[in-house]
Structures are given as C-alpha cells and as structure tokens.
Design an enzyme around this catalytic site. Structure first.
Site, short mmCIF file in Angstrom:
data_model
loop_
_atom_site.label_atom_id
_atom_site.label_comp_id
_atom_site.label_asym_id
_atom_site.label_seq_id
_atom_site.Cartn_x
_atom_site.Cartn_y
_atom_site.Cartn_z
N LYS A 52 0.84 -1.20 0.00
CA LYS A 52 0.00 0.00 0.00
C LYS A 52 0.88 1.26 0.00
O LYS A 52 0.62 2.20 -0.73
CB LYS A 52 -0.94 -0.02 1.22
CG LYS A 52 -2.03 -1.09 1.10
CD LYS A 52 -2.83 -1.28 2.38
CE LYS A 52 -3.79 -2.47 2.24
NZ LYS A 52 -4.58 -2.74 3.45
N GLN A 96 -4.57 -1.64 9.68
CA GLN A 96 -4.48 -2.99 9.08
C GLN A 96 -5.05 -4.03 10.04
O GLN A 96 -4.70 -4.06 11.23
CB GLN A 96 -3.02 -3.31 8.72
CG GLN A 96 -2.83 -4.57 7.90
CD GLN A 96 -3.48 -4.51 6.51
OE1 GLN A 96 -3.61 -3.46 5.91
NE2 GLN A 96 -3.90 -5.65 6.00
N ASP A 119 -11.06 2.62 3.91
CA ASP A 119 -11.32 1.17 3.85
C ASP A 119 -12.83 0.91 3.74
O ASP A 119 -13.25 -0.21 3.42
CB ASP A 119 -10.82 0.48 5.12
CG ASP A 119 -9.50 -0.25 4.92
OD1 ASP A 119 -9.21 -0.66 3.78
OD2 ASP A 119 -8.76 -0.43 5.91
#
Ligand code: GUN
Length: 292
Positions: A52, A96, A119
C-alpha cells in the site's frame, strides 16, 4: 475463457489516479495523503501494508506508516486515531486488520472519522452503502466492481452467488451486486448453506470469498459462468524464494476451462484492492464523498 487481468487493470486505474493527482497539484491543491497503522509483525499484514505504501508513491501520494508493538493498548491506539482524525493534512486512514485479541476491532473501526475511512469499514459507510448513498466502498468489493465494469461483463438480470458473508467482502459484495444499475439476483451463501453445489450450478456469476483453498470445484460451476476468486491463502512452497505461495478459493486449473471469465490468483482481485484504496483516498482528498 478470458482471464480478468487485475495486474493490468490496476495499472490502468493507478495511471488514471496519478494523472488526477498531477492535475490537482498543478491547480495548487495538496498531495493526497494516506496514513496506515500497523500493529505487530504478522507476515501477511507486513506485505499488504508495504504494498500500500509503495502504491502511494507510484501515484504521487504522501503516505505515513505508524507502527506499534503487539503490546500497544487499545487506549493508545484510539488516541492515535483521534490525532490522525484531526490532522488536516491526512485524507485517509487505514488500520491494518487483524488486530491483537486485546484490541476491539469494532471500537477501532468506529473511532476512525467516516470521512477518512478509505477502507469503508465504518458503520456510517457500510450503512450508506446499503442505502445506495455516497460512501467509501471497501477496497476489495470496489476492485471487483471495477473489473466487472472494465471487462464489460453483463450483469442485468443474471444470477450471482456470493460465497462468504464477511463484513469486508461477502456482505458488501452482495449489496453491490444487487444495486440498481448492476441488477443481478444475489444469493449470499455461508458455512450453514445447504445444497451449495446446486445453488452454484445455477449461477452466472460466482464470487468466492470464504478463505478456503481451492474450495470451488469444476462440478460446482456451469458452462460459461464468470468466476471471481477473492481467496489469498499463503501455503508453504519449496518452489519459491519466500517459502510460500498464494492460492485462491477456486480450483483454477479445473474450473477455468468451463468459464467465460475468471480471475487468477495471484494477479486478479488482489492488485485491484490496492488500486481501489488509492481511488478512495483520492476521492477523500477531493472531498467527493463528505464535503466538509
Ligand atoms: N486485512 C485484510 N484485508 C484488509 C483491508 O482491506 N484493510 C485493512 N485495513 N485490513 C485488512
């Protein structure tokens, strides 16, 4: 049979994003900025976060990585999220997953400002998704929708089976595939589903997102179907330098010959997920979802 090439499609999407960043900066705007929080040193999470961060650089974004030991307290993490929420330079924040057991993923997700939740995991974004309102669509489902659109796969009136009801993939996928304009008839299957094989055999589109290696077999798929494989399980391998390889939820070798379209693993859905995270971060920087 056509392979849905996620590597190539994500490269196109990233090029489009990079062009928009260039225009934004030329017009006097600031570089989009993605922040990531990583707790511990789980191998898969390390790899994803590194990809990422690398992808941010590729498209001209700023990125900040905040790392914590697994001993970090929930309160420390929530406090960091508050700081990032009020940092005007940061457009997007991801934490994460998975997190260590002593930290509530629910509390962490709900702490993220919905307008920075690139997200798309916050209840406000999930709720908006269900209502068909502007929102951040979580990255993997968004990436799959991009593949379907860019390969011009027909959806209207088709039967779609989603296997797996996770909050990250299966559930949002089932909502997206039934939304107006896509118009498939969706069956959402899970571990308690009876007659799964018969249900799959009716499907024009199967989205396998249950996390079981090579679960979907050729005798579960009808001729001419589209199969999307969301699985990315690491299995030991003595043929690779890393000592592991990635396998999907689909028995690719035997399923592929029956399909009109199929995604490979790796190189299918995976690269699209990262490109979609960048897409959401750009949308946030341009205030296209929440405008304050
Ligand atoms: N863990 C597995 N997939 C994801 C994802 O898309 N986002 C975050 N934050 N964590 C994950």
């Amino acid at each position: 049979m056509i392979r849905l090439d996620g590597k190539q499609t994500s490269a196109t999407l990233k090029r489009e994003i990079a062009e928009q960043v260039e225009q934004l900066v030329k017009a006097g705007g600031k570089q989009p900025h993605l922040a990531a929080i990583l707790v511990g040193n789980d191998g898969a999470s390390e790899t994803y976060v590194a990809s990422k961060v690398r992808a941010c650089k590729e498209v001209g974004f700023k990125s900040s990585l905040f790392r914590y030991e697994t001993t970090v307290t929930e309160a420390e993490l929530l406090s960091k999220i508050e700081d990032i929420n009020s940092d005007r330079d940061i457009d997007g924040l991801i934490v994460q997953l998975p997190l260590p057991k002593h930290i509530s993923e629910e509390k962490v997700t709900e702490k993220i400002d919905p307008s920075k939740d690139v997200d798309g995991f916050h209840p406000q974004n999930m709720g908006r998704l269900a209502l068909g309102s502007p929102c951040f669509v979580s990255a993997t489902p968004h990436g799959i929708m991009e593949l379907i659109a860019r390969y011009n796969i027909q959806t209207s009136g088709k039967k779609c089976v989603v296997i797996g009801r996770s909050n990250i993939v299966g559930r949002p996928m089932s909502i997206l595939m039934s939304q107006k304009g896509i118009d498939t008839t969706v069956t959402l299957c899970h571990s308690r589903t009876q007659d799964l094989k018969e249900i799959c055999l009716e499907a024009d589109i199967i989205i396998a997102a249950l996390g079981k290696v090579e679960f979907l077999k050729a005798d579960m798929v009808k001729e001419g179907a589209t199969v999307i494989d969301v699985g990315i399980t690491r299995v030991p391998s003595d043929k690779t330098k890393s000592g592991w390889k990635l396998l999907g939820d689909v028995d690719f070798e035997n399923v592929a010959p029956k399909c009109n379209f199929i995604t490979p693993v790796p190189g299918g859905v995976g690269p699209m997920t990262i490109a979609s995270l960048l897409f959401n971060t750009l949308k946030s920087a341009k205030k296209e979802v929440y405008n304050s």
